[in-house]
Structure formats: C-alpha cells, structure tokens
Design an enzyme around this catalytic site. Sequence first.
Site, PDB file in Angstrom:
ATOM      1  CB  ALA A   1       3.618 -26.988 -12.415  1.00 52.17           C
TER       2      ALA A   1
ATOM      3  CB  SER B   1      -1.638 -22.205  -8.560  1.00 52.89           C
ATOM      4  OG  SER B   1      -1.681 -23.428  -9.278  1.00 52.89           O
ATOM      5  CE  LYS B   2       0.761 -24.181 -15.156  1.00 51.79           C
ATOM      6  NZ  LYS B   2       2.224 -24.527 -15.179  1.00 51.79           N
TER       7      LYS B   2
ATOM      8  CG  ASN C   1       0.129 -32.687 -22.815  1.00 58.77           C
ATOM      9  OD1 ASN C   1       1.281 -32.649 -23.201  1.00 58.77           O
ATOM     10  ND2 ASN C   1      -0.664 -31.626 -22.898  1.00 58.77           N
TER      11      ASN C   1
ATOM     12  NE  ARG D   1     -11.029 -31.896 -18.332  1.00 60.68           N
ATOM     13  CZ  ARG D   1     -12.174 -31.450 -17.813  1.00 60.68           C
ATOM     14  NH1 ARG D   1     -13.180 -31.108 -18.609  1.00 60.68           N
ATOM     15  NH2 ARG D   1     -12.323 -31.330 -16.500  1.00 60.68           N
TER      16      ARG D   1
ATOM     17  CB  ILE E   1      11.636 -23.728  -9.789  1.00 61.70           C
ATOM     18  CG1 ILE E   1      10.307 -24.006  -9.061  1.00 61.70           C
ATOM     19  CG2 ILE E   1      11.838 -24.668 -10.963  1.00 61.70           C
ATOM     20  CD1 ILE E   1       9.067 -23.608  -9.871  1.00 61.70           C
TER      21      ILE E   1
ATOM     22  NE  ARG F   1     -11.218 -33.244 -10.790  1.00 62.95           N
ATOM     23  CZ  ARG F   1     -10.443 -33.336 -11.880  1.00 62.95           C
ATOM     24  NH1 ARG F   1     -10.575 -32.478 -12.878  1.00 62.95           N
ATOM     25  NH2 ARG F   1      -9.534 -34.282 -11.972  1.00 62.95           N
TER      26      ARG F   1
ATOM     27  CE1 TYR G   1      -1.858 -27.344 -12.820  1.00 59.48           C
ATOM     28  CE2 TYR G   1      -3.930 -27.583 -14.022  1.00 59.48           C
ATOM     29  CZ  TYR G   1      -2.542 -27.521 -14.010  1.00 59.48           C
ATOM     30  OH  TYR G   1      -1.845 -27.641 -15.181  1.00 59.48           O
TER      31      TYR G   1
ATOM     32  CB  VAL H   1     -16.635 -42.610 -14.964  1.00 58.67           C
ATOM     33  CG1 VAL H   1     -17.173 -41.419 -15.753  1.00 58.67           C
ATOM     34  CG2 VAL H   1     -15.839 -43.550 -15.874  1.00 58.67           C
ATOM     35  CE1 TYR H   2     -12.858 -39.084  -9.860  1.00 61.22           C
ATOM     36  CE2 TYR H   2     -12.173 -36.946 -10.717  1.00 61.22           C
ATOM     37  CZ  TYR H   2     -11.898 -38.091  -9.980  1.00 61.22           C
ATOM     38  OH  TYR H   2     -10.678 -38.215  -9.362  1.00 61.22           O
TER      39      TYR H   2
ATOM     40  CB  THR I   1      -3.097 -25.643 -18.049  1.00 61.56           C
ATOM     41  OG1 THR I   1      -4.346 -26.308 -18.223  1.00 61.56           O
ATOM     42  CG2 THR I   1      -3.250 -24.678 -16.877  1.00 61.56           C
ATOM     43  CG  ASP I   2      -7.057 -26.504 -21.706  1.00 60.34           C
ATOM     44  OD1 ASP I   2      -6.757 -26.904 -20.558  1.00 60.34           O
ATOM     45  OD2 ASP I   2      -7.615 -27.254 -22.546  1.00 60.34           O
ATOM     46  CD  GLU I   3      -7.140 -28.144 -16.029  1.00 58.72           C
ATOM     47  OE1 GLU I   3      -7.535 -27.952 -14.866  1.00 58.72           O
ATOM     48  OE2 GLU I   3      -6.685 -29.237 -16.411  1.00 58.72           O
TER      49      GLU I   3
HETATM   50  P1  NAD Z   1       4.018 -33.620 -13.744  1.00 58.45           P
HETATM   51  O1  NAD Z   1       3.256 -33.444 -12.468  1.00 58.45           O
HETATM   52  O2  NAD Z   1       4.048 -34.945 -14.404  1.00 58.45           O
HETATM   53  O3  NAD Z   1       5.540 -33.177 -13.518  1.00 58.45           O
HETATM   54  C1  NAD Z   1       5.905 -32.042 -12.826  1.00 58.45           C
HETATM   55  C2  NAD Z   1       7.416 -32.102 -12.585  1.00 58.45           C
HETATM   56  O4  NAD Z   1       7.804 -30.914 -11.887  1.00 58.45           O
HETATM   57  C3  NAD Z   1       7.841 -33.291 -11.726  1.00 58.45           C
HETATM   58  O5  NAD Z   1       8.973 -33.919 -12.298  1.00 58.45           O
HETATM   59  C4  NAD Z   1       8.204 -32.657 -10.392  1.00 58.45           C
HETATM   60  O6  NAD Z   1       9.213 -33.361  -9.679  1.00 58.45           O
HETATM   61  C5  NAD Z   1       8.680 -31.277 -10.835  1.00 58.45           C
HETATM   62  N1  NAD Z   1       8.544 -30.268  -9.766  1.00 58.45           N
HETATM   63  C6  NAD Z   1       7.454 -30.027  -8.988  1.00 58.45           C
HETATM   64  N2  NAD Z   1       7.723 -29.024  -8.143  1.00 58.45           N
HETATM   65  C7  NAD Z   1       9.006 -28.610  -8.404  1.00 58.45           C
HETATM   66  C8  NAD Z   1       9.841 -27.603  -7.871  1.00 58.45           C
HETATM   67  N3  NAD Z   1       9.415 -26.813  -6.871  1.00 58.45           N
HETATM   68  N4  NAD Z   1      11.071 -27.454  -8.377  1.00 58.45           N
HETATM   69  C9  NAD Z   1      11.524 -28.255  -9.393  1.00 58.45           C
HETATM   70  N5  NAD Z   1      10.775 -29.236  -9.916  1.00 58.45           N
HETATM   71  C10 NAD Z   1       9.519 -29.410  -9.427  1.00 58.45           C
HETATM   72  O7  NAD Z   1       3.436 -32.499 -14.718  1.00 58.45           O
HETATM   73  P2  NAD Z   1       3.207 -32.556 -16.293  1.00 58.45           P
HETATM   74  O8  NAD Z   1       1.922 -33.212 -16.565  1.00 58.45           O
HETATM   75  O9  NAD Z   1       4.427 -33.057 -16.948  1.00 58.45           O
HETATM   76  O10 NAD Z   1       3.014 -31.000 -16.593  1.00 58.45           O
HETATM   77  C11 NAD Z   1       4.133 -30.186 -16.930  1.00 58.45           C
HETATM   78  C12 NAD Z   1       3.640 -28.761 -17.102  1.00 58.45           C
HETATM   79  O11 NAD Z   1       2.642 -28.728 -18.110  1.00 58.45           O
HETATM   80  C13 NAD Z   1       3.001 -28.169 -15.848  1.00 58.45           C
HETATM   81  O12 NAD Z   1       3.393 -26.828 -15.734  1.00 58.45           O
HETATM   82  C14 NAD Z   1       1.510 -28.281 -16.111  1.00 58.45           C
HETATM   83  O13 NAD Z   1       0.796 -27.252 -15.447  1.00 58.45           O
HETATM   84  C15 NAD Z   1       1.465 -28.112 -17.615  1.00 58.45           C
HETATM   85  N6  NAD Z   1       0.316 -28.764 -18.261  1.00 58.45           N
HETATM   86  C16 NAD Z   1       0.114 -30.106 -18.147  1.00 58.45           C
HETATM   87  C17 NAD Z   1      -0.961 -30.699 -18.805  1.00 58.45           C
HETATM   88  C18 NAD Z   1      -1.213 -32.191 -18.747  1.00 58.45           C
HETATM   89  O14 NAD Z   1      -2.159 -32.666 -19.361  1.00 58.45           O
HETATM   90  N7  NAD Z   1      -0.391 -32.978 -18.062  1.00 58.45           N
HETATM   91  C19 NAD Z   1      -1.852 -29.928 -19.549  1.00 58.45           C
HETATM   92  C20 NAD Z   1      -1.621 -28.550 -19.628  1.00 58.45           C
HETATM   93  C21 NAD Z   1      -0.519 -27.990 -18.995  1.00 58.45           C
HETATM   94  P1  TYD Z   2      -7.498 -35.354 -15.307  1.00 59.84           P
HETATM   95  O1  TYD Z   2      -6.697 -36.372 -16.038  1.00 59.84           O
HETATM   96  O2  TYD Z   2      -7.348 -35.259 -13.827  1.00 59.84           O
HETATM   97  O3  TYD Z   2      -7.219 -33.950 -16.018  1.00 59.84           O
HETATM   98  P2  TYD Z   2      -7.968 -32.519 -15.797  1.00 59.84           P
HETATM   99  O4  TYD Z   2      -8.855 -32.588 -14.634  1.00 59.84           O
HETATM  100  O5  TYD Z   2      -6.802 -31.608 -15.564  1.00 59.84           O
HETATM  101  O6  TYD Z   2      -8.687 -32.253 -17.069  1.00 59.84           O
HETATM  102  O7  TYD Z   2      -9.034 -35.618 -15.617  1.00 59.84           O
HETATM  103  C1  TYD Z   2      -9.518 -35.627 -16.942  1.00 59.84           C
HETATM  104  C2  TYD Z   2     -11.019 -35.814 -16.872  1.00 59.84           C
HETATM  105  O8  TYD Z   2     -11.295 -37.111 -16.345  1.00 59.84           O
HETATM  106  C3  TYD Z   2     -11.703 -34.830 -15.940  1.00 59.84           C
HETATM  107  O9  TYD Z   2     -12.970 -34.476 -16.490  1.00 59.84           O
HETATM  108  C4  TYD Z   2     -11.896 -35.615 -14.654  1.00 59.84           C
HETATM  109  C5  TYD Z   2     -12.095 -37.042 -15.143  1.00 59.84           C
HETATM  110  N1  TYD Z   2     -11.609 -38.116 -14.230  1.00 59.84           N
HETATM  111  C6  TYD Z   2     -12.469 -39.154 -13.892  1.00 59.84           C
HETATM  112  O10 TYD Z   2     -13.642 -39.211 -14.331  1.00 59.84           O
HETATM  113  N2  TYD Z   2     -11.999 -40.142 -13.051  1.00 59.84           N
HETATM  114  C7  TYD Z   2     -10.745 -40.104 -12.531  1.00 59.84           C
HETATM  115  O11 TYD Z   2     -10.381 -41.022 -11.746  1.00 59.84           O
HETATM  116  C8  TYD Z   2      -9.874 -39.035 -12.897  1.00 59.84           C
HETATM  117  C9  TYD Z   2      -8.465 -38.966 -12.363  1.00 59.84           C
HETATM  118  C10 TYD Z   2     -10.347 -38.066 -13.766  1.00 59.84           C
END
Ligand code: NAD
Ligand code: TYD
Length: 354
Positions: free
Chosen positions: A81, A161-162, A188, A222, A58, A288, A158, A214-215, A132-134
Amino acid sequence: MILVTGGAGFIGSNFVLDWMAAEGSPVVNLDKLTYAGNAENLASLSKDVRHVFVQGDIGDRALVSGLLDKHKPEAIVHFAAESHVDRSILGPGEFVQTNVVGTFNLLEAARAYWSALAEPAKSQFRFLHVSTDEVYGSLTMSDPAFSETTAYAPNSPYAASKAASDHLVRAYHHTYGMPTVTTNCSNNYGPLQFPEKLIPLMIRNALQGKPLPVYGDGKNVRDWLYVGDHCSGIRAALKKGRPGETYNIGGNSERNNLEVVHALCEILDELHPSGAPHAKLITFVKDRPGHDWRYAINATKIKNELGWQPTEKFESGLRKTVQWYLNHSQWVENVTSGAYRNWISQNYEGRSAA
Ligand code: NAD
Ligand code: TYD
C-alpha cells in the site's frame, strides 16, 4: 507457501522475518520497491531458498496470476500500500491507484486462482487484508475505542483509499464466497520503519540535532502497537480467523504525540547523550489538514476469539526501537536518499513554527 505483498516495507518485512522464524514455510514476496520498500530489510534471507523475492506491482494481473499458478500459495497476506497520511494529502492519486485499484486487481487474480482450487485447498485458502484503524475516523477523548462494528468514517485520502479496499475485500467474501479476513490495526512502531512516520522521524532528527516538528499542539492521541505484536496478531488471524470477519489489532498503549516525543527524548538522553536535553529540539509546527484527533482500538474480539493480545509494553518497545535505530545508522543513511530529502523539504518547509 504463502504469498506476501509489500513484504519489503516496514510491517511486511518484519512479518516475513517473523514468519520464517515462527512458521518456517516458504514465502513468495511481491513488492514494487517504491521509496518505502527496501530489499536490504530482507538481507538476512538472501541465501534462504524458502524466500522468493519478486519485484513487481500488485496491479499487474498477469504477473500475480503467474505467481499464484506457479507457487500455489495457501494464503495471500496483503500489506502492499501507500501508507503515509501526509503524502496522501499532498498527492492522493497514488493512494487510489495502489490501495484501491491495486487491491482490486490483486483480488481479481486471487479470485481466479481460488475459484479453480479443489477442496479442501479451496475452503482452506485465505486472503488476509491488512488494514488500518484510520478507516473508522477520529475519536474524542471520551468516545469508546473503535470496535469492529464502528461505522466507517475515513477522513484522509489515505484512510479513504484503505476503506475502499476494505469494502472490496468484504464484497469478495459476500458475493463470491472468497475466504477473506481483514485486520484493522493501530499505529505500528519498531525496527525497519521508514523515517517519515512520527517515531523514526523524531529519532533521526534528534540524532542530527534537528528540530522535532510536532504538529499543532501535540495532543493528538494514537494507540501504539509494537510491530512484533502486530505480526503475531496477523498469524493468529490467518490461522484461526473466521472467513468474512474483521479483527481489530491494538497495542493498549494510548499516548499523545508530545508524550511520545518526550519519552523518545528521555531514552536518547540516556542512550545517546548530546550535551543538552533532546527535548530542547521540540518545535511546534503548523498542523496537518484534517488531522484526526484520537485513535484507540478495542481488541476484545481478537482476544476472545483467537486468544491474541499484545505483549510489549510501550516503554520497553520504544526503548528497543531507539536502540535498533542507534545500531542501524547505516540503514537509515541508505534509505534516506535524495528522494527522501525532497519529501522532507516538501512536507516541512511550508510549516513555519506554529
Ligand atoms: P510501508 O509504506 O512501509 O510499505 C509498503 C510496501 O508496499 C513497500 O515495500 C512498497 O514498496 C510496497 N508497495 C507499494 N505499492 C506497491 C504495489 N503497487 N505493488 C507492490 N508493492 C507495493 O507500509 P507499512 O507501514 O509497512 O504498512 C503495511 C500495511 O499496513 C499497509 O497496508 C498499511 O495501510 C497498513 N497499516 C500500517 C500501519 C502503520 O502504522 N505503519 C498501521 C495500520 C495499517
Ligand atoms: P504518523 O506517524 O504519520 O501516523 P498517522 O498519521 O497515520 O497516525 O503520525 C502519528 C502522529 O504524529 C499524528 O498525530 C501526526 C503526528 N506527527 C507529528 O506531529 N509530526 C510529524 O512530523 C509527523 C510525521 C507526525
């Protein structure tokens, strides 16, 4: 035609598949294929001419501008991302590069393209930024859930940066009038999630008879959102969201981590019995750093304005997810390469049992 970034990752690939089924209009999918991106997620579209996959960054403005000029998308849906909090703690640089600088470069290419559009295409164009909600920080158990007016207070590299990328998107609307929409969603879960995040990591470890790490005390909360619900929420925001607005997307499913892991173990005991209860594998490990206590989403705005609400119950969504991983052991095998194993030892070997 829409341009999707990060469409080979977890949510992005679910979104592309969902979009094809629900809308059917063509998608250009720009993804760098980092460790988290997997072209195999889109294998079912390999012969579909409506899906054009481009491997690239990107942050590569010439590449993005070329794609915009060639395909003339009506919208950009920006998922790309770095997305894992633990990785951002061990190496924040990539997060700043991709999430902040990468989003800035994407916005600049989008602005040049959008500025040159004629009406009505110009005012109909959308830049939908997936966040993200974070960015809102951490709640106590008695705090109200995050709303769109909650002050930003990101705690991890993270989240910071978001948050920075959200601010840039906001500024591009406010300053240049670009029609942006930002969505901030909760955690998600569902098919195709890379097994570094809580739910798929626990499923994979449980199936291998490995400890379930479990951390801390496992009481962090969540708000779990099934990925299919997230996809329909993004489609609603894209179609009906007002430019310059932000919409929170949540699953109405607050659970603490121990509850999630126990629920997973019970489903696995039923669908994949191993002789002993999977819950015996639960191991408390070092917490963590800066671990956010609780996230919860108030999704009233998107419900009232756009008519969207989640449809999946956590228990049924979790069962579907476990079943998907049981049916796709080869996918898990393929994505957990040597690089994955390095990550697991980097993140977990220093966390002796708490
Ligand atoms: P993911 O890590 O599974 O996928 C990220 C994708 O982005 C990968 O396919 C990677 O190859 C691509 N990517 C990374 N850097 C890139 C770059 N410089 N150029 C082009 N492509 C690049 O992430 P996800 O879980 O699918 O999350 C997608 C979005 O949703 C992110 O912006 C994340 O911040 C947001 N989000 C995710 C969650 C969650 O629970 N997973 C929750 C809230 C928000
Ligand atoms: P994660 O899936 O990394 O999402 P986020 O930190 O973005 O919410 O973690 C979800 C929750 O689970 C978070 O409270 C951290 C905890 N966790 C563990 O307890 N053990 C693990 O190995 C991981 C990856 C997460």
